[in-house]
Structure formats: structure tokens, C-alpha cells
Scaffold this motif. Structure first.
Motif: not given
Length: 187
Positions: A85-109
């Protein structure tokens, strides 16, 4: 919608009509091809350095310059038939992906920052990263980190929308919309 600080912009509507300016030529070609094939373009992410992702159809993806871990996570979600449902990323290597089942990001922070408000605000609907800012749109509120323009914060606080898509630049341009086709922008 995708917007950048340098004026690279893409606008889409639910009927798959589109307009763009100052975007990478291979991104423009991909948008044109998907449109000509009648594919529904769900979302586009474009970074300041020209990295991009087109989310189309049933989790179809065309991309350039993604972080390897994000690419692997997207493929995993596709193999498991999860709806992204949502994907975002930047040029610094950070990212977030949201699905109907999960949320995952590039770092634990970032992952911990997201999870801190889920109990209070409900599910995460959308996220957008710039190189120096982050906006999280939950079912019942917003969370900001870093350089998020005050005009965007105020517009989100005053809006009655359940924001499903959000894009912004550090300079104050923004766009957000709900699933009903209502939107607000400052360009």
C-alpha cells in the motif's frame, strides 16, 4: 503524485491520466508504456537523484536505483501475494514498505519510530521520506521526524481526510490525498 525539489513532478489520477515534467527519460518511457497498455498506475516514488519506483497493477513494479534490501523485501511481499500500500525511500538509503500484512523499514530506529504510535493512532496508512524528513500517516493521526515543513504539518492537522498518499519536499511543496479522490496540495 511525485514531487522533487528540483521540479521533477508527476501527477496521476484514478483514470490513469497523467502529466509530468523534468523526470528521467526512462521513467517517462515506463509511464507512457504502462498507460498505453491500460495498466493502472497506483503510485510513483521519485528521489532527488532520479531513483524511482512505479507501483502498478497487482503489485507490479518498475524501478531504478533501489536499496538492495528494499528490492528483496518487495520481491518477498510479491511472492507472498501481499498487497503493498505504500513504499517510500530516499537517496540516503532509508526506506519504508507497508503492506496489508506488514510494515518494514531499513533500520530498527525507523521501525521503532513507526511502532511507537500504532497503539495510539491505529494502523499505518502511508509514509513519505525525503533525505531529511519523514511523515507517517496513521488511521488516527500523524507523526513527523526531521525537516517537515510547518505548512504541511498545519494542513494535515486541519484536514479531515484519511490520508492514503502523501508526498512532500523539504522546501514546503506537498500533496496528500485520501482513497475517495479528495486531495490538497501546495506547489
Amino acid at each position: 503524485m511525485a514531487i522533487t525539489s528540483y521540479g521533477g513532478d508527476i501527477a496521476l489520477n484514478q483514470g490513469n491520466a497523467y502529466a509530468y515534467k523534468n523526470i528521467p527519460s526512462d521513467l517517462a518511457e515506463s509511464i507512457d508504456e504502462l498507460h498505453d497498455k491500460g495498466e493502472y498506475i497506483d503510485d510513483i516514488q521519485l528521489t532527488e537523484e532520479g531513483r524511482y519506483l512505479i507501483l502498478y497493477g497487482n503489485n507490479g513494479m518498475i524501478y531504478k536505483g533501489l536499496p538492495d534490501e528494499l528490492e528483496e523485501k518487495m520481491k518477498e511481499y510479491n511472492e507472498n501475494n501481499e498487497v503493498v500500500t505504500s513504499i517510500t525511500f530516499n537517496d540516503e538509503g532509508d526506506w519504508i514498505i507497508v503492506s496489508t500484512e506488514h510494515i518494514c523499514a531499513s533500520s530498527t530506529d525507523i521501525q521503532d519510530f513507526i511502532k511507537e504510535k500504532i497503539d495510539e493512532y491505529g494502523g499505518l496508512l502511508a509514509a513519505h521520506l525525503t533525505d531529511d524528513g519523514l511523515v507517517l500517516c496513521y488511521e488516527g493521526g500523524y507523526r513527523f521526524l526531521g525537516n517537515v515543513p510547518e505548512n504541511l504539518k498545519q494542513a494535515l492537522r486541519e484536514s479531515s481526510y484519511d490520508v492514503y498518499r502523501i508526498k512532500f519536499t523539504s522546501q514546503g511543496s506537498y500533496f496528500f490525498a485520501d482513497k475517495k479522490g479528495r486531495y490538497q496540495y501546495n506547489m
